[in-house]
Design a protein around this motif. Sequence first.
Motif, mmCIF file in Angstrom:
data_model
loop_
_atom_site.group_PDB
_atom_site.id
_atom_site.type_symbol
_atom_site.label_atom_id
_atom_site.label_comp_id
_atom_site.label_asym_id
_atom_site.label_seq_id
_atom_site.Cartn_x
_atom_site.Cartn_y
_atom_site.Cartn_z
ATOM 1 N N UNK A 195 0.843 -1.193 0.000
ATOM 2 C CA UNK A 195 0.000 0.000 0.000
ATOM 3 C C UNK A 195 0.881 1.247 0.000
ATOM 4 N N UNK A 196 0.660 2.122 -0.974
ATOM 5 C CA UNK A 196 1.431 3.372 -1.054
ATOM 6 C C UNK A 196 0.437 4.524 -1.205
ATOM 7 N N UNK A 197 0.437 5.407 -0.216
ATOM 8 C CA UNK A 197 -0.498 6.536 -0.218
ATOM 9 C C UNK A 197 0.030 7.685 -1.060
ATOM 10 N N UNK A 198 -0.908 8.426 -1.678
ATOM 11 C CA UNK A 198 -0.578 9.697 -2.311
ATOM 12 C C UNK A 198 -1.652 10.708 -1.910
ATOM 13 N N UNK A 199 -1.592 11.909 -2.447
ATOM 14 C CA UNK A 199 -2.539 12.953 -2.041
ATOM 15 C C UNK A 199 -3.978 12.628 -2.433
ATOM 16 N N UNK A 200 -4.145 11.779 -3.451
ATOM 17 C CA UNK A 200 -5.482 11.492 -3.967
ATOM 18 C C UNK A 200 -6.082 10.194 -3.434
ATOM 19 N N UNK A 201 -5.309 9.397 -2.726
ATOM 20 C CA UNK A 201 -5.822 8.129 -2.221
ATOM 21 C C UNK A 201 -4.705 7.155 -1.921
ATOM 22 N N UNK A 202 -4.922 5.887 -2.284
ATOM 23 C CA UNK A 202 -3.922 4.836 -2.021
ATOM 24 C C UNK A 202 -3.751 3.965 -3.261
ATOM 25 N N UNK A 203 -2.487 3.722 -3.608
ATOM 26 C CA UNK A 203 -2.156 2.741 -4.635
ATOM 27 C C UNK A 203 -2.012 1.381 -3.965
ATOM 28 N N UNK A 204 -2.737 0.402 -4.494
ATOM 29 C CA UNK A 204 -2.614 -0.965 -4.005
ATOM 30 C C UNK A 204 -1.867 -1.765 -5.075
ATOM 31 N N UNK A 205 -0.656 -2.200 -4.737
ATOM 32 C CA UNK A 205 0.149 -3.007 -5.653
ATOM 33 C C UNK A 205 -0.011 -4.469 -5.257
ATOM 34 N N UNK A 206 -0.474 -5.273 -6.193
ATOM 35 C CA UNK A 206 -0.671 -6.697 -5.963
ATOM 36 C C UNK A 206 0.387 -7.485 -6.728
ATOM 37 N N UNK A 207 1.110 -8.332 -6.032
ATOM 38 C CA UNK A 207 1.983 -9.295 -6.708
ATOM 39 C C UNK A 207 1.281 -10.643 -6.638
ATOM 40 N N UNK A 208 0.782 -11.075 -7.798
ATOM 41 C CA UNK A 208 -0.036 -12.281 -7.892
ATOM 42 C C UNK A 208 0.864 -13.426 -8.357
ATOM 43 N N UNK A 209 1.110 -14.358 -7.447
ATOM 44 C CA UNK A 209 2.033 -15.478 -7.704
ATOM 45 C C UNK A 209 1.210 -16.704 -8.072
ATOM 46 N N UNK A 210 1.208 -17.044 -9.369
ATOM 47 C CA UNK A 210 0.379 -18.143 -9.865
ATOM 48 C C UNK A 210 1.003 -19.507 -9.575
ATOM 49 N N UNK A 211 0.151 -20.472 -9.279
ATOM 50 C CA UNK A 211 0.587 -21.837 -9.005
ATOM 51 C C UNK A 211 0.847 -22.591 -10.311
ATOM 52 N N UNK A 212 1.897 -23.404 -10.311
ATOM 53 C CA UNK A 212 2.202 -24.225 -11.486
ATOM 54 C C UNK A 212 1.139 -25.315 -11.631
ATOM 55 N N UNK A 213 0.528 -25.398 -12.836
ATOM 56 C CA UNK A 213 -0.532 -26.383 -13.063
ATOM 57 C C UNK A 213 -0.187 -27.378 -14.170
ATOM 58 N N UNK A 214 0.858 -27.093 -14.931
ATOM 59 C CA UNK A 214 1.276 -28.010 -15.993
ATOM 60 C C UNK A 214 2.754 -27.755 -16.281
ATOM 61 N N UNK A 215 3.291 -28.458 -17.256
ATOM 62 C CA UNK A 215 4.719 -28.324 -17.574
ATOM 63 C C UNK A 215 5.068 -26.896 -17.966
ATOM 64 N N UNK A 216 4.217 -26.275 -18.766
ATOM 65 C CA UNK A 216 4.484 -24.897 -19.211
ATOM 66 C C UNK A 216 4.544 -23.925 -18.052
ATOM 67 N N UNK A 217 3.570 -24.031 -17.134
ATOM 68 C CA UNK A 217 3.565 -23.115 -15.984
ATOM 69 C C UNK A 217 4.692 -23.440 -15.010
ATOM 70 N N UNK A 218 5.123 -24.725 -14.973
ATOM 71 C CA UNK A 218 6.265 -25.090 -14.121
ATOM 72 C C UNK A 218 7.546 -24.427 -14.616
#
Length: 257
Positions: A195-218
């Motif tokens: 969470x990073x605040x600025x004068x207009x509100x808050x920036x929410x930065x999401x780091x979405x770590x996907x689970x490996x489901x097949x050989x390609x994603x592994x």
Amino acid sequence: MSLLKKAMANVLGVGGAKVDAILSNQNTTPGGNVEGYINICAGQVIQKIKSVSINVKTKYKKESDDKEFNVDYTIQKFNINVNKEFQPGEEAKIPFSFNLDLNCPITKGHSTIWLSTRLDIENAVDNLDGDKLLVLPNASIKNILEAVDKLGFRMREVENVYDKYGFSNHKFVQEFEYYPSPSFRSKLDELEVVLVSDLNGINVFLQIDRRARNLGSSILEKLSLDESNVRIHFNHNELNNVDYIYDEILNTLKKYS
């Protein structure tokens, strides 16, 4: 004897002036008020105190050459001019009041915040005092954390880490790590929220770590290409509505998971 005392006070700090920051309330919030007074108590010798500095400090974790270490960091610094010669045993109280930085981390997990107060004494060892601050979430931060909790994500860890992406105006960010909710358990390994605040509100930065489901994603996981970094900005009006925050984060997670 007086010369020895003066030498001990100036060189070693023995018998020299002492400083203590007395807080009206140790509890505050990012952007909230911090007030109290500086209590200066002169020692056994005459000493000229030039100024008092109040620093809001924390630590953050940094990695270098595959090693982790903690870095002391000053979030805010305030100087109060004193320029007064104190007689032995003399005391003085100096009031102070300031607003805490909007991007000060909250006190949670490994994140700690404290006030470091220092006397600048002419031709002598400076005297130092430290006082912990309990920084609680303000209403906006509380609503964001409530929305993530409502989505079913379970908080795993909170810590200050080096800001390698340049999200903040500081050298670190506070990172909230979550276990995936039951509905995302098959899709995600974890979720990191910054969470990073600025004068207009808050920036929410999401780091979405996907689970490996097949050989390609592994393969993507091994190459660290299984993560998406997404920013959502909430203005002050939107931050009052937990349901709106919930929907925006949910839709983003569905899109990138």
